[in-house]
Design a protein around this motif. Structure first.
Motif, PDB file in Angstrom:
ATOM      1  N   CYS A 101      -8.016  16.064   6.455  1.00  0.00           N
ATOM      2  CA  CYS A 101      -6.649  16.557   7.109  1.00  0.00           C
ATOM      3  C   CYS A 101      -6.206  17.889   6.889  1.00  0.00           C
ATOM      4  CB  CYS A 101      -5.465  15.866   6.310  1.00  0.00           C
ATOM      5  SG  CYS A 101      -5.177  14.058   6.525  1.00  0.00           S
ATOM      6  N   ALA A 102      -7.020  18.580   5.943  1.00  0.00           N
ATOM      7  CA  ALA A 102      -7.171  20.049   5.782  1.00  0.00           C
ATOM      8  C   ALA A 102      -7.739  20.822   7.002  1.00  0.00           C
ATOM      9  CB  ALA A 102      -7.533  20.449   4.559  1.00  0.00           C
ATOM     10  N   ILE A 103      -8.893  20.055   7.318  1.00  0.00           N
ATOM     11  CA  ILE A 103      -9.592  20.572   8.421  1.00  0.00           C
ATOM     12  C   ILE A 103      -8.926  20.533   9.655  1.00  0.00           C
ATOM     13  CG2 ILE A 103     -11.651  20.155   9.819  1.00  0.00           C
ATOM     14  CD1 ILE A 103     -13.445  19.506   7.119  1.00  0.00           C
ATOM     15  N   LEU A 104      -8.315  19.204  10.035  1.00  0.00           N
ATOM     16  CA  LEU A 104      -7.599  18.947  11.124  1.00  0.00           C
ATOM     17  C   LEU A 104      -6.241  20.042  11.232  1.00  0.00           C
ATOM     18  CD1 LEU A 104      -7.243  15.246  11.239  1.00  0.00           C
ATOM     19  CD2 LEU A 104      -8.437  16.746  12.985  1.00  0.00           C
ATOM     20  N   ALA A 105      -5.714  20.359  10.142  1.00  0.00           N
ATOM     21  CA  ALA A 105      -4.584  21.229  10.038  1.00  0.00           C
ATOM     22  C   ALA A 105      -4.926  22.545  10.392  1.00  0.00           C
ATOM     23  CB  ALA A 105      -3.952  21.396   8.759  1.00  0.00           C
ATOM     24  N   PHE A 106      -6.179  23.185   9.906  1.00  0.00           N
ATOM     25  CA  PHE A 106      -6.890  24.356  10.164  1.00  0.00           C
ATOM     26  C   PHE A 106      -7.241  24.273  11.758  1.00  0.00           C
ATOM     27  CE2 PHE A 106     -10.528  27.308  10.644  1.00  0.00           C
ATOM     28  CZ  PHE A 106      -9.964  28.277  10.273  1.00  0.00           C
ATOM     29  N   VAL A 107      -7.923  23.290  12.305  1.00  0.00           N
ATOM     30  CA  VAL A 107      -7.905  23.358  13.726  1.00  0.00           C
ATOM     31  C   VAL A 107      -6.886  23.344  14.734  1.00  0.00           C
ATOM     32  CG1 VAL A 107      -9.088  21.889  15.607  1.00  0.00           C
ATOM     33  CG2 VAL A 107     -10.382  22.232  13.303  1.00  0.00           C
ATOM     34  N   PHE A 108      -5.950  22.641  14.287  1.00  0.00           N
ATOM     35  CA  PHE A 108      -4.703  22.605  15.022  1.00  0.00           C
ATOM     36  C   PHE A 108      -4.019  24.014  15.145  1.00  0.00           C
ATOM     37  CE2 PHE A 108      -3.822  17.892  14.013  1.00  0.00           C
ATOM     38  CZ  PHE A 108      -4.865  17.657  14.990  1.00  0.00           C
ATOM     39  N   TRP A 109      -4.189  24.853  13.569  1.00  0.00           N
ATOM     40  CA  TRP A 109      -3.531  26.116  13.597  1.00  0.00           C
ATOM     41  C   TRP A 109      -4.314  27.191  14.323  1.00  0.00           C
ATOM     42  CZ3 TRP A 109      -5.530  30.548  11.306  1.00  0.00           C
ATOM     43  CH2 TRP A 109      -4.626  31.551  11.307  1.00  0.00           C
ATOM     44  N   MET A 110      -5.741  26.779  14.383  1.00  0.00           N
ATOM     45  CA  MET A 110      -6.494  27.649  15.397  1.00  0.00           C
ATOM     46  C   MET A 110      -6.170  27.605  16.850  1.00  0.00           C
ATOM     47  SD  MET A 110      -8.402  30.044  13.514  1.00  0.00           S
ATOM     48  CE  MET A 110      -9.659  30.315  14.436  1.00  0.00           C
ATOM     49  N   LEU A 111      -5.994  26.600  17.316  1.00  0.00           N
ATOM     50  CA  LEU A 111      -5.783  26.344  18.609  1.00  0.00           C
ATOM     51  C   LEU A 111      -4.437  26.445  19.177  1.00  0.00           C
ATOM     52  CD1 LEU A 111      -7.667  22.679  18.973  1.00  0.00           C
ATOM     53  CD2 LEU A 111      -8.443  24.894  19.758  1.00  0.00           C
ATOM     54  N   LYS A 112      -3.443  26.456  18.276  1.00  0.00           N
ATOM     55  CA  LYS A 112      -2.100  26.743  18.577  1.00  0.00           C
ATOM     56  C   LYS A 112      -1.845  27.855  19.283  1.00  0.00           C
ATOM     57  CE  LYS A 112       2.756  26.212  16.774  1.00  0.00           C
ATOM     58  NZ  LYS A 112       3.505  26.358  15.845  1.00  0.00           N
ATOM     59  N   PRO A 113      -2.379  29.130  18.963  1.00  0.00           N
ATOM     60  CA  PRO A 113      -2.117  30.565  19.628  1.00  0.00           C
ATOM     61  C   PRO A 113      -2.685  30.364  21.072  1.00  0.00           C
ATOM     62  CG  PRO A 113      -2.879  31.028  17.325  1.00  0.00           C
ATOM     63  CD  PRO A 113      -2.932  29.476  17.735  1.00  0.00           C
ATOM     64  N   HIS A 114      -3.810  29.672  21.259  1.00  0.00           N
ATOM     65  CA  HIS A 114      -4.362  29.695  22.351  1.00  0.00           C
ATOM     66  C   HIS A 114      -3.559  28.997  23.708  1.00  0.00           C
ATOM     67  CE1 HIS A 114      -8.222  31.515  20.903  1.00  0.00           C
ATOM     68  NE2 HIS A 114      -8.092  30.474  20.056  1.00  0.00           N
ATOM     69  N   HIS A 115      -2.848  28.061  22.852  1.00  0.00           N
ATOM     70  CA  HIS A 115      -1.923  27.528  23.777  1.00  0.00           C
ATOM     71  C   HIS A 115      -0.684  28.197  24.208  1.00  0.00           C
ATOM     72  CE1 HIS A 115      -4.121  23.977  24.040  1.00  0.00           C
ATOM     73  NE2 HIS A 115      -4.182  23.577  22.646  1.00  0.00           N
ATOM     74  N   MET A 116      -0.503  29.119  23.305  1.00  0.00           N
ATOM     75  CA  MET A 116       0.656  30.098  23.691  1.00  0.00           C
ATOM     76  C   MET A 116       0.140  31.075  24.325  1.00  0.00           C
ATOM     77  SD  MET A 116       2.425  30.112  19.803  1.00  0.00           S
ATOM     78  CE  MET A 116       3.549  31.182  20.368  1.00  0.00           C
TER      79      MET A 116
END
Length: 201
Positions: free
Chosen positions: A136-151
């Protein structure tokens, strides 16, 4: 021992609290502790089934859980199986919440609490809880890394659209100025021709 070295602290602690509050025997407190965690296991099971399927399936799942005789017998024996069962349901519910609501904290809080309870329940749950927590920590980090690109992508598209609008406005302004200058120069030319004719006459 108040806390036997072979047992984790959740079951002895909760049973001890029941003994101190209601002045009952240790064996009765252990049974009540198992029954309590069996009953509260309804809530993560209902949330899990509702998120995966629907409310109707969740109600039927709760009905099957309540009338499952073997699970109920384990709860009445005063063992740690009901605690482990509750923690596993909470872990599964937390993983579903993290997957479906990745931008909200409720899934991460649920999985964190479940991992903490798993470590306090049984020795065989420690490695399982740590592995799920790391996932879950890795998923949270991946989601956090991908979020700026979507913005960034919509912002870039908006910038391109704004630049296109500015270019269109500039072209329209230049065209208007050209037409105005052309009409003005034509007007001056006609006036100059009139003056020249007047002087000749």
């Amino acid at each position: 021992y108040a806390f036997p070295p072979r047992l984790q602290v959740l079951h002895p602690t909760f049973s001890g609290i029941l003994v101190s509050l209601f002045s009952i025997s240790g064996f009765m407190a252990a049974k009540l502790s198992g029954m309590f965690f069996y009953i509260i296991g309804i809530f993560p099971l209902f949330g899990l089934l509702k998120e995966v399927f629907c409310k109707k399936i969740a109600y039927w799942g709760i009905l099957a859980y309540v009338f499952a005789s073997r699970i109920l017998l384990l709860a009445c024996y005063g063992l740690r199986e009901s605690h482990k069962q509750f923690v596993i349901l909470l872990l599964a519910f937390g993983i579903i919440l993290v997957y479906k609501y990745r931008n909200h904290l409720k899934g991460y809080i649920t999985i964190g609490a479940a991992c903490g309870l798993a470590i306090c329940t049984r020795n065989d749950m420690i490695l399982f809880a740590v592995a799920l927590f790391l996932i879950c920590a890795i998923l949270a980090f991946v989601f956090w890394m991908l979020k700026p690109h979507h913005m960034v992508i919509p912002l870039e598209q908006e910038n391109v659209k704004a630049e296109k609008r500015a270019d269109d406005l500039l072209k329209a302004a230049i065209k208007t100025l050209d037409s105005f200058a052309e009409s003005e120069s034509k007007h001056r030319l006609e006036e100059l021709c009139r003056k020249t004719r007047y002087r000749k006459n």
